[in-house]
Design a protein around this motif. Structure first.
Motif, PDB file in Angstrom:
ATOM      1  N   ASN A  27       0.847  -1.188   0.000  1.00  0.00           N
ATOM      2  CA  ASN A  27       0.000   0.000   0.000  1.00  0.00           C
ATOM      3  C   ASN A  27       0.882   1.238   0.000  1.00  0.00           C
ATOM      4  OD1 ASN A  27      -2.355  -1.727   0.612  1.00  0.00           O
ATOM      5  ND2 ASN A  27      -1.403  -1.888   2.634  1.00  0.00           N
ATOM      6  N   VAL A  28       0.292   2.370  -0.391  1.00  0.00           N
ATOM      7  CA  VAL A  28       0.996   3.650  -0.343  1.00  0.00           C
ATOM      8  C   VAL A  28       0.117   4.672   0.382  1.00  0.00           C
ATOM      9  CG1 VAL A  28       2.032   5.539  -1.656  1.00  0.00           C
ATOM     10  CG2 VAL A  28       2.191   3.190  -2.526  1.00  0.00           C
ATOM     11  N   VAL A  29       0.674   5.270   1.417  1.00  0.00           N
ATOM     12  CA  VAL A  29       0.002   6.372   2.112  1.00  0.00           C
ATOM     13  C   VAL A  29       0.895   7.599   1.956  1.00  0.00           C
ATOM     14  CG1 VAL A  29      -0.820   7.271   4.312  1.00  0.00           C
ATOM     15  CG2 VAL A  29      -1.149   4.846   3.749  1.00  0.00           C
ATOM     16  N   PHE A  30       0.416   8.554   1.183  1.00  0.00           N
ATOM     17  CA  PHE A  30       1.183   9.765   0.903  1.00  0.00           C
ATOM     18  C   PHE A  30       0.576  10.901   1.715  1.00  0.00           C
ATOM     19  CE2 PHE A  30       4.202  11.569  -2.275  1.00  0.00           C
ATOM     20  CZ  PHE A  30       4.151  12.881  -1.850  1.00  0.00           C
ATOM     21  N   ILE A  31       1.335  11.399   2.693  1.00  0.00           N
ATOM     22  CA  ILE A  31       0.864  12.468   3.572  1.00  0.00           C
ATOM     23  C   ILE A  31       1.490  13.778   3.108  1.00  0.00           C
ATOM     24  CG2 ILE A  31       0.728  13.313   5.940  1.00  0.00           C
ATOM     25  CD1 ILE A  31       1.166  10.370   6.844  1.00  0.00           C
ATOM     26  N   LEU A  32       0.664  14.681   2.589  1.00  0.00           N
ATOM     27  CA  LEU A  32       1.149  15.962   2.094  1.00  0.00           C
ATOM     28  C   LEU A  32       0.571  17.086   2.948  1.00  0.00           C
ATOM     29  CD1 LEU A  32       2.800  17.419  -0.107  1.00  0.00           C
ATOM     30  CD2 LEU A  32       0.704  17.558  -1.453  1.00  0.00           C
ATOM     31  N   ILE A  33       1.468  17.859   3.555  1.00  0.00           N
ATOM     32  CA  ILE A  33       1.052  18.974   4.395  1.00  0.00           C
ATOM     33  C   ILE A  33       1.162  20.263   3.590  1.00  0.00           C
ATOM     34  CG2 ILE A  33       1.327  20.045   6.663  1.00  0.00           C
ATOM     35  CD1 ILE A  33       0.731  17.020   6.697  1.00  0.00           C
ATOM     36  N   ASP A  34       0.295  21.209   3.882  1.00  0.00           N
ATOM     37  CA  ASP A  34       0.251  22.468   3.131  1.00  0.00           C
ATOM     38  C   ASP A  34       0.983  23.572   3.889  1.00  0.00           C
ATOM     39  OD1 ASP A  34      -0.389  24.314   1.225  1.00  0.00           O
ATOM     40  OD2 ASP A  34      -2.519  24.418   1.682  1.00  0.00           O
ATOM     41  N   ASP A  35       1.973  24.194   3.235  1.00  0.00           N
ATOM     42  CA  ASP A  35       2.703  25.345   3.791  1.00  0.00           C
ATOM     43  C   ASP A  35       3.543  25.000   5.016  1.00  0.00           C
ATOM     44  OD1 ASP A  35       1.544  26.881   1.839  1.00  0.00           O
ATOM     45  OD2 ASP A  35       0.506  28.263   3.183  1.00  0.00           O
ATOM     46  N   LEU A  36       3.846  23.750   5.256  1.00  0.00           N
ATOM     47  CA  LEU A  36       4.668  23.377   6.408  1.00  0.00           C
ATOM     48  C   LEU A  36       6.130  23.651   6.091  1.00  0.00           C
ATOM     49  CD1 LEU A  36       4.481  21.957   9.263  1.00  0.00           C
ATOM     50  CD2 LEU A  36       5.240  19.894   8.057  1.00  0.00           C
ATOM     51  N   GLY A  37       6.777  24.457   6.917  1.00  0.00           N
ATOM     52  CA  GLY A  37       8.164  24.809   6.686  1.00  0.00           C
ATOM     53  C   GLY A  37       9.139  23.692   7.023  1.00  0.00           C
ATOM     54  N   TRP A  38      10.336  23.791   6.457  1.00  0.00           N
ATOM     55  CA  TRP A  38      11.392  22.788   6.669  1.00  0.00           C
ATOM     56  C   TRP A  38      11.708  22.613   8.156  1.00  0.00           C
ATOM     57  CZ3 TRP A  38      16.882  23.311   7.878  1.00  0.00           C
ATOM     58  CH2 TRP A  38      17.639  22.164   7.616  1.00  0.00           C
ATOM     59  N   ALA A  39      11.639  23.686   8.927  1.00  0.00           N
ATOM     60  CA  ALA A  39      12.022  23.633  10.333  1.00  0.00           C
ATOM     61  C   ALA A  39      10.823  23.609  11.276  1.00  0.00           C
ATOM     62  CB  ALA A  39      12.912  24.829  10.665  1.00  0.00           C
ATOM     63  N   ASP A  40       9.648  23.245  10.758  1.00  0.00           N
ATOM     64  CA  ASP A  40       8.418  23.337  11.551  1.00  0.00           C
ATOM     65  C   ASP A  40       8.093  22.094  12.381  1.00  0.00           C
ATOM     66  OD1 ASP A  40       7.842  25.920  10.851  1.00  0.00           O
ATOM     67  OD2 ASP A  40       6.239  25.446   9.440  1.00  0.00           O
ATOM     68  N   THR A  41       8.921  21.062  12.332  1.00  0.00           N
ATOM     69  CA  THR A  41       8.648  19.854  13.114  1.00  0.00           C
ATOM     70  C   THR A  41       9.859  19.523  13.982  1.00  0.00           C
ATOM     71  OG1 THR A  41       9.477  18.351  11.402  1.00  0.00           O
ATOM     72  CG2 THR A  41       7.131  18.922  11.321  1.00  0.00           C
ATOM     73  N   SER A  42       9.620  18.743  15.017  1.00  0.00           N
ATOM     74  CA  SER A  42      10.684  18.403  15.965  1.00  0.00           C
ATOM     75  C   SER A  42      11.881  17.724  15.312  1.00  0.00           C
ATOM     76  CB  SER A  42      10.116  17.514  17.081  1.00  0.00           C
ATOM     77  OG  SER A  42       9.022  18.148  17.711  1.00  0.00           O
ATOM     78  N   PRO A  43      11.696  16.716  14.441  1.00  0.00           N
ATOM     79  CA  PRO A  43      12.872  16.055  13.864  1.00  0.00           C
ATOM     80  C   PRO A  43      13.677  16.957  12.935  1.00  0.00           C
ATOM     81  CG  PRO A  43      10.864  15.207  12.866  1.00  0.00           C
ATOM     82  CD  PRO A  43      10.457  16.046  14.026  1.00  0.00           C
ATOM     83  N   PHE A  44      13.113  18.098  12.535  1.00  0.00           N
ATOM     84  CA  PHE A  44      13.844  19.026  11.678  1.00  0.00           C
ATOM     85  C   PHE A  44      14.239  20.304  12.426  1.00  0.00           C
ATOM     86  CE2 PHE A  44      12.022  16.179   8.608  1.00  0.00           C
ATOM     87  CZ  PHE A  44      12.963  16.131   7.591  1.00  0.00           C
ATOM     88  N   GLY A  45      14.157  20.255  13.760  1.00  0.00           N
ATOM     89  CA  GLY A  45      14.762  21.323  14.543  1.00  0.00           C
ATOM     90  C   GLY A  45      13.856  22.212  15.357  1.00  0.00           C
TER      91      GLY A  45
END
Length: 486
Positions: A27-45
């Motif tokens: 199966n494929v689950v593709f999660i696409l977020i709108d306008d989420l910045g590169w540094a907007d999540t914990s694993p990216f800083g």
């Protein structure tokens, strides 16, 4: 052959059923977020926004640190994901709904605001393109979208006419419908969305879309499926639950944060992450993503499901409330700097992708189409995904040959960006700004924030990238911004 086998005894039939179950296509689950910045999540800083589910996903999969959207605004990138082509190839280079040059040209005042007349563009994903959904549907997959589409105003361009069996919420609008006169409440029901029935008043859209995705996966757990969980979050309007807003209000006060603002060109740019409503939206997005990931595990299909997490353009750091900061990247949505095009990306695929791995190889959104086909052992369609290359070797911890990546945005962004084209080759990135016919050269390895223009210090590298960019634009018949007619 199958008819002969079916006439065999029961025990033989049971073996065949077991074999078919084991051999079920991934199966494929593709999660696409709108306008989420590169540094907007914990694993990216990010340290202000809290995204435990995305952090867990990163620990279970591969984090890509140099993943790019094909454009600094949404529709072109989304078209690139669906088609496997660069937006310039289809002339879908601006967000669908942006004014065409004919409309701009009618207002003489625009000559001051727009020194060049921007290029024209096609405002829909052409039906002649065989989307990734259509390719998978042909291969026997059940296909589903929950959330944002924004690839054409007319109904004939909507998801159900582009390969999706089920459409929950995808139509022409690029953001939730906030219209107080009609009682449409944006991220809260009633939604005013022709492809999504209203829920109970006050229902929150990310949770509803996650529930729709989970229902689809539950109904199709024994069949191969493609679920495109394309969230409207975290695009404006800024709306979240009072509970989460209050959480971040207290966190902001505890940390003593204030809104830090600088300049990018002639517009203000946010320098820190401190907006409490945006933070609440990011966490709500993370909760919704977590619900879908939990359902995959609950259904027992985790080992046979390829999960992709991505964003369609950089975070909104200039104008329109500038709710987030992309630092250490420069600029944001609508800009050709890294803050406008570099995206958070994670891929999880148990037994293929090494948990907790990190990949620094540059990739672009056009690559998803051939990668998915390659991963599912389906035939590639070279005449379709002309702008992409399968990155399956990277998922398997193998190396890929270096290749240049390109961008063409011959428009003025609502966020202050100007018409430009760019190329990245290795650590080098060249931007051509059309208004002043000016070039900027950056070494992204040493200068991720694009502060030091090395055009004069590296004329040989500048000329090499100029030629690469010009040759590519010519091969794509790119439409360029023009001088005004007197």
């Amino acid at each position: 052959m199958l008819a002969v086998i079916i006439t065999a005894n029961v025990s033989c039939n049971q073996k065949i059923i077991a074999q078919k179950k084991v051999a079920k296509q991934p199966n494929v689950v593709f999660i696409l977020i709108d306008d989420l910045g590169w540094a907007d999540t914990s694993p990216f800083g990010s340290t202000f926004y809290e995204t435990p589910n995305i952090s867990k996903l990163a620990s279970e999969g591969m984090k890509f640190t140099n993943a790019y959207a094909a454009c600094p605004v949404c529709s072109p990138t989304r078209a690139s994901i669906m088609s496997g082509k660069y937006p310039v190839t289809m002339n879908t280079t601006d967000w669908f709904g942006a004014p065409q040059p004919q409309a701009i040209e009618k207002n003489i005042k625009n000559k001051k605001n727009f020194p060049l007349l921007p290029a024209s563009y096609i405002s829909h994903l052409p039906l002649k393109e065989e989307t990734i959904a259509e390719a998978l549907k042909t291969a026997g997959y059940n296909t589903f979208i929950a959330g944002k589409w924004h690839l054409g105003e007319e109904e004939k361009y909507w998801p159900e006419h582009q390969g999706f069996d089920i459409n929950k919420g995808g139509y022409f609008m690029g953001h939730p419908n906030l219209n107080r006169k009609l009682d449409y409440d944006g991220y809260f029901s009633p939604y005013g969305n022709p492809r999504l029935e209203d829920g109970p008043k006050g229902e929150y859209l990310p949770m509803r879309l996650a529930a729709e995705t989970n229902h689809f996966m539950e109904e199709n757990k024994d069949k191969p499926f493609f679920a495109y969980f394309s969230m409207y979050s975290v695009h404006t309007p800024l709306q979240a639950s009072e509970e989460l807003i209050e959480k971040y209000r207290k966190k902001r006060e505890k940390l003593g944060l204030t809104d830090e603002v600088g300049k990018e060109g002639n517009v203000n740019v946010r320098l820190n992450q401190s907006n409490i409503t945006y933070a609440a939206m990011v966490e709500a997005m993370d909760i919704a993503v977590g619900k879908v990931l939990d359902k995959i595990k609950e259904l027992g299909i985790e080992d046979n499901t390829l999960v992709v997490f991505f964003s369609d353009n950089g975070g909104l750091s200039t104008t329109e409330g500038m709710p987030t900061s992309n630092l250490p990247l420069r600029g944001g949505k609508g800009w050709m700097y890294e803050g406008g095009i570099r995206e958070p990306m994670i891929v999880r695929w148990p037994k293929v992708v090494e948990p907790g791995s990190v990949c620094a190889t540059p990739i672009i959104s056009n690559d998803f189409y051939p990668t998915i086909l390659n991963a599912l052992h389906l035939p590639l369609i070279p005449s379709q995904h002309t702008g992409g290359k399968s990155i399956l070797p990277l998922l398997e911890q193998k190396k890929m040959e270096n290749r240049p990546l390109f961008w063409h945005y011959p428009h003025y962004g609502n966020q202050g960006g100007a018409p430009a084209s760019a190329v990245r080759d290795g650590h080098w990135k060249l931007i051509h700004w059309y208004v002043e016919d000016r070039y900027e050269l950056f070494n992204l390895k040493d200068d991720i924030g694009e502060h030091n223009n090395l055009v004069k210090k590296n004329p040989k590298e500048t000329e090499k990238l100029k030629q690469e960019l010009q040759a590519w634009l010519k091969s794509e018949n790119a439409i360029l911004p023009q001088k005004w007619n007197n």
